[in-house]
Design an enzyme around this catalytic site. Structure first.
Site, PDB file in Angstrom:
ATOM      1  N   CYS A 174      39.002  41.258  32.432  1.00 54.59           N
ATOM      2  CA  CYS A 174      39.981  40.754  33.399  1.00 54.59           C
ATOM      3  C   CYS A 174      40.204  39.248  33.278  1.00 54.59           C
ATOM      4  O   CYS A 174      40.953  38.670  34.060  1.00 54.59           O
ATOM      5  CB  CYS A 174      39.571  41.114  34.817  1.00 54.59           C
ATOM      6  SG  CYS A 174      38.020  40.357  35.301  1.00 54.59           S
TER       7      CYS A 174
ATOM      8  N   ASP B 218      35.275  32.425  32.944  1.00 57.57           N
ATOM      9  CA  ASP B 218      33.990  31.791  33.228  1.00 57.57           C
ATOM     10  C   ASP B 218      33.007  31.997  32.086  1.00 57.57           C
ATOM     11  O   ASP B 218      32.209  31.108  31.782  1.00 57.57           O
ATOM     12  CB  ASP B 218      33.408  32.327  34.546  1.00 57.57           C
ATOM     13  CG  ASP B 218      34.002  31.610  35.740  1.00 57.57           C
ATOM     14  OD1 ASP B 218      34.074  30.364  35.682  1.00 57.57           O
ATOM     15  OD2 ASP B 218      34.422  32.265  36.694  1.00 57.57           O
TER      16      ASP B 218
ATOM     17  N   GLU C  55      30.186  37.260  33.570  1.00 59.26           N
ATOM     18  CA  GLU C  55      30.850  35.959  33.439  1.00 59.26           C
ATOM     19  C   GLU C  55      29.907  34.867  32.977  1.00 59.26           C
ATOM     20  O   GLU C  55      30.300  33.697  32.915  1.00 59.26           O
ATOM     21  CB  GLU C  55      31.415  35.523  34.804  1.00 59.26           C
ATOM     22  CG  GLU C  55      32.334  36.527  35.441  1.00 59.26           C
ATOM     23  CD  GLU C  55      32.990  35.969  36.685  1.00 59.26           C
ATOM     24  OE1 GLU C  55      34.065  35.375  36.559  1.00 59.26           O
ATOM     25  OE2 GLU C  55      32.422  36.118  37.788  1.00 59.26           O
TER      26      GLU C  55
ATOM     27  N   HIS D 187      42.556  27.926  38.220  1.00 56.23           N
ATOM     28  CA  HIS D 187      43.120  28.909  39.141  1.00 56.23           C
ATOM     29  C   HIS D 187      44.579  28.643  39.467  1.00 56.23           C
ATOM     30  O   HIS D 187      45.328  29.568  39.761  1.00 56.23           O
ATOM     31  CB  HIS D 187      42.251  29.025  40.394  1.00 56.23           C
ATOM     32  CG  HIS D 187      40.985  29.737  40.083  1.00 56.23           C
ATOM     33  ND1 HIS D 187      39.820  29.080  39.812  1.00 56.23           N
ATOM     34  CD2 HIS D 187      40.745  31.058  39.896  1.00 56.23           C
ATOM     35  CE1 HIS D 187      38.892  29.968  39.498  1.00 56.23           C
ATOM     36  NE2 HIS D 187      39.427  31.174  39.543  1.00 56.23           N
TER      37      HIS D 187
END
Ligand code: PEP
Ligand code: MG
Length: 578
Positions: free
Chosen positions: A503, A456, A432, A190
């Site tokens: 995404c 993920d 995911e 992240h």
């Protein structure tokens, strides 16, 4: 001069002085002192308090901080530091136990923090993280280390650190932080994602580094090639200055595309949406020519604010974002907390495998008051524009039904209170996990849209921690297993005639755009700075060529072969970046 190779996670070139941040936890061993040394140690604690107060005063007077929410956090720290009984606990400890100032500060504050953390009142238990911050600040002064001084920068720097939390990265002031490099991390951690959103060049996974770097030395961060050069010689510096100019020039050429549609040569339109973490990024998405927001990572509201957001905090953030997007779609993802996105130490139960634990939608279903607060705010904002809600990490139909049931409960509450909302607000899910990818056909019957979170999905399919540098070479979007899952989900979404977007970070990787188009994807959601480059690729290809490439890739059996084929295709279209 020393050249280090890591993983390029955010493009661009930064040349500036190094600022080394030691963000590792301090571990203070117990060291006894003689009775005669006690007054010296007490004095050291008092001086550290005085310096910490001075430092906070400085930060407070910097306009940027005063106006922001983090000003409130520092005000809490200041109250603690000015509290005489707080200081007395540490000095008494030195007198009684005959230990060093560092040990007294660390032990006393950790005791207070764990006492706070155990209290069953969220406001008080959250103060534990403030106490840990105060501990770090005092120890920094006692030990004379540079840490957290990024709060009041005056010069341009490149940050070098062992690792950075997403919260630290989000707090960077772009005027001064020109780039960063870390010893740990991966492309889809992240922190890396935030760097791309903020447009800060970054390289991660450099291995042991920061302890050997002289402070203030010149550093180059090459976020295009994943290289960091420490103390470059004159020739290298000159070459990089020229290269940086070329990169900037290419970026301004790309900006010309802003007003043009993302459309292939044979007229197929692709929607390019932005991934954002904060409401003010909406304007940046529009500036880069985005068609909406495809992923709003709302957990950053929690991570950055330092306390659990209220319904009004949520509402204002969503209302601002939807209003700025002027009727363009805004997909709000409900909070994806846990795993590497922890608000503070002690927030969550200790888990051996946090990525497989109580994270994301599971955490929301576990903490219903928190989840409902967010859903209320989302529903209230749904009347302001084209707002859609998206549930992360759904693994099966039961979980989806449970989350939708909570949403219906919240709608009923709003009905009773006479609060308006859009009853037809689309509800989508993120794909995911292999489980949701393999049952996408079932999930599609009860979802309004899918968005594939490849970060993920790859992590869980290949059993490779997305943020772990030791296995980062195994983390690959080109693995046949990953591509098979992608193909299946895309087909299931098309069959069920529901919206589909991607995404994850694959959507901003120039080498994968043709493949995704060839597989049938028509909506991509990506970091705003990458929109122009992806648009250029889309405008340079035909869907037939993309289809041919996708068919060819489907016949290959190794990730290496697939990567080579994709790279060659991308190189032909965008030689400027190679
Ligand atoms: C993903 O997993 O691909 C995704 C987009 O979500 P995040 O990166 O926030 O986990
Ligand atoms: Mg995810």
């Amino acid at each position: 001069m020393e050249i280090r190779k890591g993983i390029a996670v955010s493009p661009g070139i930064a040349i500036a002085k190094a600022m080394v941040i030691d963000s590792r936890e301090y571990r203070i061993p117990r060291r006894s002192i003689m009775a005669s040394q006690r007054s010296g140690e007490v004095k050291r604690v008092r001086t550290a308090f005085a310096r910490a107060i001075e430092e906070l005063d400085d930060i407070k007077s910097a306009k940027r901080i005063e106006e922001s929410e983090i000003g409130d956090i520092f005000a809490v720290h200041m109250r603690f530091l000015r509290d005489k009984s707080f200081l007395k606990r540490m000095t008494d400890f030195i007198q009684k136990e005959m230990v060093t100032a560092e040990y007294a500060v660390s032990t006393t504050l950790r005791e207070i923090a764990s006492h706070f953390a155990g209290i069953d009142d969220p406001y008080i238990s959250e103060r534990a993280s403030d106490i840990y911050d105060i501990e770090k600040r005092l120890l920094k002064h006692l030990l004379g280390r540079v840490e957290d001084t990024i709060d009041h920068l005056r010069d341009e720097v490149v940050i070098l650190a062992h690792d950075l939390t997403p919260t630290q990265t989000a707090g960077f002031n772009k005027t001064f932080v020109k780039g960063f490099a870390t010893e740990r991390g991966g492309r889809t951690s992240h922190t890396a994602i935030l760097a791309r959103s903020l447009g800060i060049p970054a390289v991660v996974a450099l291995g042991d580094m920061s302890s050997e770097i002289p402070p203030d030395c010149q550093v180059i961060v090459d976020g295009n090639r994943g290289v960091v050069i420490i103390e470059p010689d004159d020739q290298t510096l000159e070459q990089y200055r020229l290269y940086a100019e070329r990169v900037t020039q290419f970026a301004s050429e790309l900006n010309v595309l802003r007003e043009l549609p993302a459309q292939t040569r044979d007229g197929i339109r692709v929607d390019l949406l932005g991934n954002v973490e904060f409401p003010d990024e909406a304007a940046y998405v529009l500036e880069k020519g985005g068609d909406g927001i495809g992923l709003y990572r709302t957990e950053f509201l929690y991570l950055y604010g330092g306390a659990e957001p209220t319904e009004e905090d949520h509402y204002h953030a969503y209302a601002e974002t939807v209003r700025s997007m002027k009727n363009k779609p805004v997909v709000i993802r409900t909070m994806d907390l846990g795993a590497d996105k922890m608000p503070h130490a002690g927030w969550h139960p200790n888990e051996a495998n946090p990525a497989l634990g109580l994270r994301s939608i599971r955490y929301c279903l576990h903490d219903l008051p928190m989840f409902k607060t967010q859903l209320r705010a989302i529903l209230r904002a749904s009347i302001l524009g084209d707002l859609r809600v998206m549930l992360p990490l759904i693994t099966n139909l039961q979980e989806l039904r449970q989350a939708k049931m909570i949403l219906r409960d919240v709608m009923e509450d709003l009905d009773e209170e006479g609060v308006p909302y859009n009853p037809d607000m689309p509800v989508g899910i993120m794909i995911e996990t292999p489980s949701s990818a393999l049952t996408a056909g079932l999930l599609a019957q009860e979802s309004d849209f899918f968005s594939i979170g490849t970060n993920d999905l790859i992590q869980y399919t290949l059993a490779v921690d997305r943020a772990n540098q030791y296995v980062s070479t195994l983390f690959s979007s080109a693995e046949p297993a990953v591509l098979r899952l992608l193909r299946g989900v895309i087909q299931d979404a098309h069959k069920a005639r529901i919206g589909l977007s991607i995404c994850g970070e694959i959507a901003s990787d120039p080498e994968y755009i043709m493949l995704l188009l060839g597989m049938g994807v028509r909506t991509l959601s990506l970091a705003a700075p990458m929109i122009p480059e992806v648009k250029k690729i889309i405008r340079s290809v035909s869907i037939d060529d993309c289809g041919d490439l996708a068919r060819k890739v489907a016949t290959l059996d190794s990730s290496r072969q697939i990567k080579n084929v994709l790279r060659d295709a991308a190189k032909e279209i965008l030689p400027e970046t190679y």
